[in-house]
Design an enzyme around this catalytic site. Structure first.
Site, mmCIF file in Angstrom:
data_model
loop_
_atom_site.group_PDB
_atom_site.id
_atom_site.type_symbol
_atom_site.label_atom_id
_atom_site.label_comp_id
_atom_site.label_asym_id
_atom_site.label_seq_id
_atom_site.Cartn_x
_atom_site.Cartn_y
_atom_site.Cartn_z
ATOM 1 C CG ASN A 150 -0.269 -0.079 2.539
ATOM 2 O OD1 ASN A 150 0.819 0.470 2.720
ATOM 3 N ND2 ASN A 150 -0.871 -0.758 3.503
ATOM 4 C CD GLN A 151 0.171 7.426 -0.151
ATOM 5 O OE1 GLN A 151 -0.997 7.368 -0.507
ATOM 6 N NE2 GLN A 151 0.732 8.555 0.246
ATOM 7 C CB SER A 188 -5.041 1.336 -1.091
ATOM 8 O OG SER A 188 -4.213 1.040 0.012
ATOM 9 C CG ASP A 236 -4.129 -11.860 2.813
ATOM 10 O OD1 ASP A 236 -2.999 -11.332 2.833
ATOM 11 O OD2 ASP A 236 -4.841 -11.968 3.830
#
Length: 313
Positions: A150-151, A188, A236
């Site tokens: 993620n970010q 994300s 996942d």
């Protein structure tokens, strides 16, 4: 006969619900992959519930399982898939196994979800011990081929902050590529979407090696509609389906991400509808009610109707 494609997945297992190997195995089998699962933990349910019980596999037990496969000469894989790990020695053992498997099969692809933390209300925090970060940075990411941070995780690994799309692509993605992986998907981010605050942005970057030895980089952006609920196991599921769709569409990250994200959309929509119906009008669904509706989504996983378009940048 279609060539068998075999995945070694080292992730957590729950008796009830869908996280880790439970979220990865069914979709990969539905999409035609043989999957050998090593359960890094065996818990009654995920840890978002009020109670959970179970056992944790340590690095020597992981090594013992791998030795058993090796003695029977069945440690032959096309893919390795890993997710959430809490233990530094376990993570180091995973790297040893991946390196050995790559020596046997130079075309083996290692898909790694470097699960370390996330942002809440703009503030990032780690939910694994901090001694895992240098192992991911120095050992895991260099042997990985596809990573799905993620970010916050992308910022941790690259040592750079993301304030806009240009920084994410030009700086963070390039640093991550230079560390090893040819494919990076930031699953994300809190970057603003042109479509408004109801949308979440994911970014992908794929280095493609040409026959003459040069590389071209394809970059994409995906905008996904936010779902107002907290699901567990989505990362996942995302990594497993990205493995499958990049296998079926090599060198076409746009299509692979469209299929992955569209399937995710269908699974999450079905899950939230069922959870709300079970909870009753005006009631907040429980952890048990928000378990991913995986089996019910078999057709969507197998052949997702494309509802999310990726933009080539």
């Amino acid at each position: 006969m279609e060539q068998e494609c075999r995945v070694l997945s080292i992730q957590s297992h729950v008796v009830r619900g869908y996280v880790g190997n439970r979220a990865a195995t069914f979709p990969l089998q539905v999409l035609g992959f043989e999957i050998d699962a090593v359960n890094s933990v065996q818990f009654s349910n995920h840890t978002g519930y009020t109670h959970w019980k179970g056992q944790v596999l340590n690095s020597s037990e992981l090594h013992e399982l791998y030795e058993g496969l090796k003695l029977n000469n069945v440690n032959k894989y096309d893919y390795v898939l890993t997710g959430y790990t809490r233990d530094a020695s376990f993570l180091a053992m995973v790297v040893d196994i991946v390196q050995e498997l790559k020596q046997q099969n130079s075309s083996l692809v290692y898909v790694c979800d470097p699960v370390m933390g996330d942002k809440w209300n703009g503030e990032g925090s780690m939910y694994v011990p901090e001694d895992l970060l240098p192992i991911y940075r120095e050992k895991v990411v260099p042997v990985a081929d596809i990573i799905t941070p993620n970010q916050f995780e992308a910022e941790l690994l690259s040592g750079k902050k993301i304030h806009n799309q240009e920084e994410a692509l030009a700086q963070v993605m390039d640093v991550l590529h230079s560390m090893g992986p040819d494919t990076v998907v930031i699953t994300s981010s809190d970057l603003p979407s042109p479509r408004g605050s109801d949308y979440l942005i994911a970014l992908g970057s794929q280095r493609i090696r040409q026959p003459d030895g040069s590389t071209v980089t394809e970059r994409i952006r995906v905008e996904m509609h936010k779902v107002d609920a907290v699901f567990v196991g989505t990362g996942d599921l995302f990594a497993a389906m990205l493995l499958a769709w990049t296998h079926k569409h090599p060198n076409n990250l746009k299509v692979a991400c469209e299929k992955t994200v569209s399937a995710m959309h269908h699974v999450l929509q079905r899950t939230i509808q069922c959870a709300k119906a079970q909870a009753g009008k005006g009631q907040k669904p429980s952890s048990a009610q928000l378990e991913l509706r995986m089996v019910q989504s078999k057709r969507d996983i197998e052949n997702p109707e494309i509802v999310v378009q990726a933009t080539v940048l």
